[in-house]
Design a protein around this motif. Structure first.
Motif, PDB file in Angstrom:
ATOM      1  N   SER A 119       0.802  -1.228   0.000  1.00 44.32           N
ATOM      2  CA  SER A 119       0.000   0.000   0.000  1.00 44.32           C
ATOM      3  C   SER A 119       0.835   1.279   0.000  1.00 44.32           C
ATOM      4  O   SER A 119       0.278   2.371  -0.083  1.00 44.32           O
ATOM      5  N   ASP A 120       2.152   1.181   0.034  1.00 46.80           N
ATOM      6  CA  ASP A 120       3.020   2.359   0.003  1.00 46.80           C
ATOM      7  C   ASP A 120       3.395   2.669  -1.445  1.00 46.80           C
ATOM      8  O   ASP A 120       4.523   2.442  -1.891  1.00 46.80           O
ATOM      9  N   ILE A 121       2.443   3.206  -2.180  1.00 47.35           N
ATOM     10  CA  ILE A 121       2.621   3.457  -3.609  1.00 47.35           C
ATOM     11  C   ILE A 121       3.745   4.472  -3.848  1.00 47.35           C
ATOM     12  O   ILE A 121       4.533   4.334  -4.786  1.00 47.35           O
ATOM     13  N   GLY A 122       3.858   5.463  -2.988  1.00 51.91           N
ATOM     14  CA  GLY A 122       4.897   6.478  -3.154  1.00 51.91           C
ATOM     15  C   GLY A 122       6.305   5.912  -3.147  1.00 51.91           C
ATOM     16  O   GLY A 122       7.204   6.463  -3.769  1.00 51.91           O
ATOM     17  N   ASP A 144      11.164   2.618  -5.443  1.00 51.21           N
ATOM     18  CA  ASP A 144      12.342   2.225  -4.676  1.00 51.21           C
ATOM     19  C   ASP A 144      12.260   0.764  -4.236  1.00 51.21           C
ATOM     20  O   ASP A 144      13.274   0.092  -4.109  1.00 51.21           O
ATOM     21  N   THR A 145      11.055   0.279  -4.013  1.00 48.28           N
ATOM     22  CA  THR A 145      10.838  -1.078  -3.504  1.00 48.28           C
ATOM     23  C   THR A 145      10.861  -2.126  -4.609  1.00 48.28           C
ATOM     24  O   THR A 145      11.450  -3.190  -4.447  1.00 48.28           O
ATOM     25  N   LEU A 146      10.202  -1.841  -5.714  1.00 47.35           N
ATOM     26  CA  LEU A 146      10.038  -2.811  -6.803  1.00 47.35           C
ATOM     27  C   LEU A 146      11.039  -2.511  -7.918  1.00 47.35           C
ATOM     28  O   LEU A 146      10.950  -1.475  -8.573  1.00 47.35           O
ATOM     29  N   SER A 147      11.958  -3.420  -8.143  1.00 47.12           N
ATOM     30  CA  SER A 147      13.035  -3.191  -9.106  1.00 47.12           C
ATOM     31  C   SER A 147      12.551  -3.082 -10.550  1.00 47.12           C
ATOM     32  O   SER A 147      13.263  -2.529 -11.393  1.00 47.12           O
ATOM     33  N   GLU A 148      11.361  -3.564 -10.839  1.00 55.02           N
ATOM     34  CA  GLU A 148      10.833  -3.499 -12.208  1.00 55.02           C
ATOM     35  C   GLU A 148      10.200  -2.145 -12.529  1.00 55.02           C
ATOM     36  O   GLU A 148       9.878  -1.873 -13.681  1.00 55.02           O
ATOM     37  N   ILE A 149       9.991  -1.297 -11.514  1.00 55.28           N
ATOM     38  CA  ILE A 149       9.353   0.004 -11.724  1.00 55.28           C
ATOM     39  C   ILE A 149      10.415   1.076 -11.864  1.00 55.28           C
ATOM     40  O   ILE A 149      11.317   1.181 -11.045  1.00 55.28           O
ATOM     41  N   ASP A 150      10.276   1.897 -12.913  1.00 54.80           N
ATOM     42  CA  ASP A 150      11.202   3.000 -13.149  1.00 54.80           C
ATOM     43  C   ASP A 150      10.752   4.273 -12.435  1.00 54.80           C
ATOM     44  O   ASP A 150      11.586   5.039 -11.954  1.00 54.80           O
ATOM     45  N   ALA A 151       9.435   4.533 -12.407  1.00 57.89           N
ATOM     46  CA  ALA A 151       8.941   5.778 -11.816  1.00 57.89           C
ATOM     47  C   ALA A 151       7.480   5.622 -11.398  1.00 57.89           C
ATOM     48  O   ALA A 151       6.735   4.849 -11.993  1.00 57.89           O
ATOM     49  N   ILE A 152       7.118   6.387 -10.370  1.00 52.42           N
ATOM     50  CA  ILE A 152       5.738   6.451  -9.874  1.00 52.42           C
ATOM     51  C   ILE A 152       5.348   7.916  -9.779  1.00 52.42           C
ATOM     52  O   ILE A 152       6.122   8.745  -9.296  1.00 52.42           O
ATOM     53  N   LEU A 154       2.100   9.824  -8.131  1.00 52.14           N
ATOM     54  CA  LEU A 154       0.817   9.757  -7.436  1.00 52.14           C
ATOM     55  C   LEU A 154      -0.138  10.783  -8.024  1.00 52.14           C
ATOM     56  O   LEU A 154       0.238  11.935  -8.251  1.00 52.14           O
ATOM     57  N   LEU A 155      -1.378  10.375  -8.278  1.00 57.41           N
ATOM     58  CA  LEU A 155      -2.381  11.266  -8.857  1.00 57.41           C
ATOM     59  C   LEU A 155      -3.434  11.672  -7.845  1.00 57.41           C
ATOM     60  O   LEU A 155      -4.255  12.556  -8.129  1.00 57.41           O
ATOM     61  N   THR A 156      -3.449  11.019  -6.688  1.00 55.12           N
ATOM     62  CA  THR A 156      -4.402  11.350  -5.629  1.00 55.12           C
ATOM     63  C   THR A 156      -3.639  11.526  -4.319  1.00 55.12           C
ATOM     64  O   THR A 156      -2.538  11.003  -4.154  1.00 55.12           O
ATOM     65  N   ASP A 157      -4.242  12.250  -3.409  1.00 55.14           N
ATOM     66  CA  ASP A 157      -3.675  12.453  -2.077  1.00 55.14           C
ATOM     67  C   ASP A 157      -4.352  11.503  -1.095  1.00 55.14           C
ATOM     68  O   ASP A 157      -5.401  10.934  -1.385  1.00 55.14           O
ATOM     69  N   GLY A 158      -3.739  11.376   0.063  1.00 54.05           N
ATOM     70  CA  GLY A 158      -4.352  10.604   1.132  1.00 54.05           C
ATOM     71  C   GLY A 158      -3.842   9.182   1.184  1.00 54.05           C
ATOM     72  O   GLY A 158      -3.006   8.770   0.383  1.00 54.05           O
ATOM     73  N   PRO A 159      -4.376   8.429   2.162  1.00 53.73           N
ATOM     74  CA  PRO A 159      -3.924   7.053   2.353  1.00 53.73           C
ATOM     75  C   PRO A 159      -4.426   6.139   1.236  1.00 53.73           C
ATOM     76  O   PRO A 159      -5.381   6.449   0.524  1.00 53.73           O
ATOM     77  N   TYR A 160      -3.772   4.986   1.118  1.00 51.11           N
ATOM     78  CA  TYR A 160      -4.136   3.961   0.135  1.00 51.11           C
ATOM     79  C   TYR A 160      -5.564   3.493   0.406  1.00 51.11           C
ATOM     80  O   TYR A 160      -5.932   3.182   1.529  1.00 51.11           O
ATOM     81  N   GLY A 161      -6.374   3.447  -0.635  1.00 54.06           N
ATOM     82  CA  GLY A 161      -7.747   2.962  -0.515  1.00 54.06           C
ATOM     83  C   GLY A 161      -8.435   3.043  -1.855  1.00 54.06           C
ATOM     84  O   GLY A 161      -7.834   3.457  -2.866  1.00 54.06           O
TER      85      GLY A 161
END
Length: 155
Positions: free
Chosen positions: A24-27, A31-39, A41-48
């Motif tokens: 749930s830590d999309i931000g 850094d966590t997932l080696s297959e992802i180059d960039a993230i 965020l398009l919404t604010d607030g907690p994961y849901g």
């Protein structure tokens, strides 16, 4: 019409809460997932439900950016993320189950829904689908390993 689904399971020596914290830590996903180059965020607030982001990955030597949105969220238990791309709707589901011996069983299921195809489009889809599924499975396997490592590090 549904495409074939991929389902993978990873056993993690960490609590469902620690695994959920990683998922749930999309931000921090780039850094966590080696297959992802960039993230982005398009919404604010907690994961849901309704949380949206753009995710850039490199596949087949090319960068691809997709918009993802949380469609279902049961903290520490389950989440479903959807990503529309053209006439496809990709669906990724994470299910977390505590193991009796400790730790967590994390199941990741991936597939896509698309309108029925005919003619050349149906032929192209039938030829390209196995290649796409193999690439998706390889990426999912790495994501699960990365999630497990990050969850263990969190405790």
């Amino acid at each position: 019409m549904s495409t074939p689904r991929i389902g993978l399971t990873q056993y993690i020596d960490a609590s469902p809460q620690a695994v959920w914290a990683v998922i749930s830590d999309i931000g921090a996903a780039a850094d966590t997932l080696s297959e992802i180059d960039a993230i982005e965020l398009l919404t604010d607030g907690p994961y849901g439900v309704g949380t949206r982001w753009r995710e850039t990955r490199t596949m087949f030597g090319m960068k691809d950016t997709m918009t993802l949105e949380v469609a279902e969220s049961e903290p520490h238990h389950r989440t479903v993320v959807l990503s529309p791309v053209g006439d496809l709707l990709y669906r990724t589901e994470f299910t977390l189950r505590p193991r009796p011996s400790g730790g967590t069983e994390l199941r990741m299921t991936f597939g896509a829904d698309q309108p029925p195809q005919t003619g050349v489009r149906a032929l192209a889809a039938s030829l390209l689908a196995p290649l796409g599924l193999r690439a998706a499975q390889k990426s999912m396997e790495q994501d699960l390993l990365d999630i497990a490592a990050a969850a263990r590090a969190r405790g």
